[in-house]
Scaffold this active site. Sequence first.
Site, PDB file in Angstrom:
ATOM      1  N   ALA A  87      -4.070   7.679  -4.868  1.00 21.21           N
ATOM      2  CA  ALA A  87      -2.664   7.257  -4.972  1.00 21.21           C
ATOM      3  C   ALA A  87      -2.708   5.761  -5.269  1.00 21.21           C
ATOM      4  O   ALA A  87      -2.782   4.933  -4.352  1.00 21.21           O
ATOM      5  CB  ALA A  87      -1.944   7.536  -3.671  1.00 21.21           C
ATOM      6  N   GLY A 101       0.842  -1.212   0.000  1.00 23.76           N
ATOM      7  CA  GLY A 101       0.000   0.000   0.000  1.00 23.76           C
ATOM      8  C   GLY A 101       0.861   1.239   0.000  1.00 23.76           C
ATOM      9  O   GLY A 101       2.057   1.172  -0.294  1.00 23.76           O
ATOM     10  N   ASN A 102       0.268   2.368   0.296  1.00 26.01           N
ATOM     11  CA  ASN A 102       1.050   3.605   0.408  1.00 26.01           C
ATOM     12  C   ASN A 102       0.424   4.479   1.497  1.00 26.01           C
ATOM     13  O   ASN A 102      -0.604   4.130   2.067  1.00 26.01           O
ATOM     14  CB  ASN A 102       1.122   4.327  -0.942  1.00 26.01           C
ATOM     15  CG  ASN A 102      -0.252   4.701  -1.445  1.00 26.01           C
ATOM     16  OD1 ASN A 102      -0.932   5.531  -0.860  1.00 26.01           O
ATOM     17  ND2 ASN A 102      -0.682   4.069  -2.529  1.00 26.01           N
ATOM     18  N   ARG A 103       1.067   5.606   1.770  1.00 33.32           N
ATOM     19  CA  ARG A 103       0.665   6.409   2.932  1.00 33.32           C
ATOM     20  C   ARG A 103      -0.440   7.420   2.636  1.00 33.32           C
ATOM     21  O   ARG A 103      -0.695   8.304   3.439  1.00 33.32           O
ATOM     22  CB  ARG A 103       1.881   7.160   3.480  1.00 33.32           C
ATOM     23  CG  ARG A 103       2.969   6.262   3.999  1.00 33.32           C
ATOM     24  CD  ARG A 103       4.085   7.109   4.603  1.00 33.32           C
ATOM     25  NE  ARG A 103       5.375   6.471   4.466  1.00 33.32           N
ATOM     26  CZ  ARG A 103       5.790   5.470   5.235  1.00 33.32           C
ATOM     27  NH1 ARG A 103       5.017   5.015   6.186  1.00 33.32           N
ATOM     28  NH2 ARG A 103       6.974   4.937   5.041  1.00 33.32           N
ATOM     29  N   SER A 104      -1.087   7.311   1.502  1.00 30.63           N
ATOM     30  CA  SER A 104      -2.139   8.288   1.172  1.00 30.63           C
ATOM     31  C   SER A 104      -3.242   8.293   2.239  1.00 30.63           C
ATOM     32  O   SER A 104      -3.712   7.232   2.659  1.00 30.63           O
ATOM     33  CB  SER A 104      -2.746   7.952  -0.188  1.00 30.63           C
ATOM     34  OG  SER A 104      -3.934   8.683  -0.360  1.00 30.63           O
TER      35      SER A 104
END
Length: 394
Positions: free
Chosen positions: A272, A204-207
């Site tokens: 994102a 995943g990502n930090r969005s």
Amino acid sequence: MQILIGVTAGIAAYKIPLLVRLLVQQGHEVKVIMTPDSVDFVSPLVLSTLSKNEVAIDFWDKKTGQWKNHVQYAEWADLLLISPCTANTLAKMAQGSCDNFLLATYFSMRKHTLIAPAMDLEMFQHPTVKRNLEILNQDGVTIIPPEFGELASGMVGEGRMPEPETLAKVILQGTQATLRLKGQKALVTAGPTYESIDAVRFLGNRSSGKMGYAIARALADEGASVTLISGPTPLTLQHPLVELVSINTAQELFEQTKRHWPSMDLGVFAAAVADYRPSQVVKEKLKKTEEPLTLTLEKTEDSLAWAGNHKLTTQYLVGFALETSLGEAYALEKLQKKNLNAVILNVLGEKGVGFNEDTNKIRIFDQAGQDLAFPLASKTSLAKEIVDYIINNR
Ligand code: CTP
């Protein structure tokens, strides 16, 4: 919509908690400012509980010693309603006297102000009050006329503040006439995507989704019917014009984009999205071994590129470019490659700019060759700037 309610020292202030509750139920965000004397008529505690926001009374917080910024309140609000509005407050508004926080906020408002005067029959008929109302009318303030009925003095006549339901209706009607995206359909993508590795892990990502959610709200506040396709985020958005479609993966985002984009008038893609996903998802939880683990990744679908390639000439499409370096060059490349009308550049790495921040710093590039830079600001106010840009450049 973000509604600021100003309460002044009139008996009719007892109706304001009901108005606040009604507006919050209708999906609006409400903040209340009270004049110092009005706290004798209605409790700030009740208003802060119902509005879910702190109530502002003074220029500075006596507990922390911190100064309150009336300009920030004025900028936050889409609309200011002063109700009840006493003869004293309307005289000060008409004459430019600014001796409390509510008046300072009124004089800082660039958006619409409405007042609901409430006072006794004789006072309302007084030529001075009539004159002040006329001045405010000429200044562009909307005056919600008082109703005929029993007054606090026991007299019967014109002077009663309308009931909360009527005030809520007037707010809605007043803004509907000026809504600039009324009848338009908008698609917004927001938040991260999670790509499964095994039964419990993901890439995943930090969005945080904050920018996309703020844009969805700003579009809906202008009357657009918004479909918000959102990846996993703890954020919520309650607005009568926003329909939330929850997704987890880039593929689900792609399916929902294909489903919704063809019927939209405009799109703002702020999600994102993971560019790669594990080629194979392990059904069970992967067990740890002594060997290094290699994941093979495959490319995901690019929803924005698909929307750009299937864009009708009547549709307007805006994408984001999230870059850590060479921002302008990459943003301009995305503008062309994905067939966008405009691209919004976020430069990561700068202070206050990024996924979990409440602020952001953006530049907008478009097909007309414009390069518009916006200074660091809250995501909420930037969302309004972005919507203003879309309305003015479409
Ligand atoms: N986007 C999308 N689907 C993807 C990847 C990106 O819809 N699979 C959209 C994003 O929502 C954003 C824009 O494309 O509006 C640009 O995203 P960004 O991550 O900056 O660029 P990428 O196209 O992924 O390219 P790169 O990662 O190489 O910079």
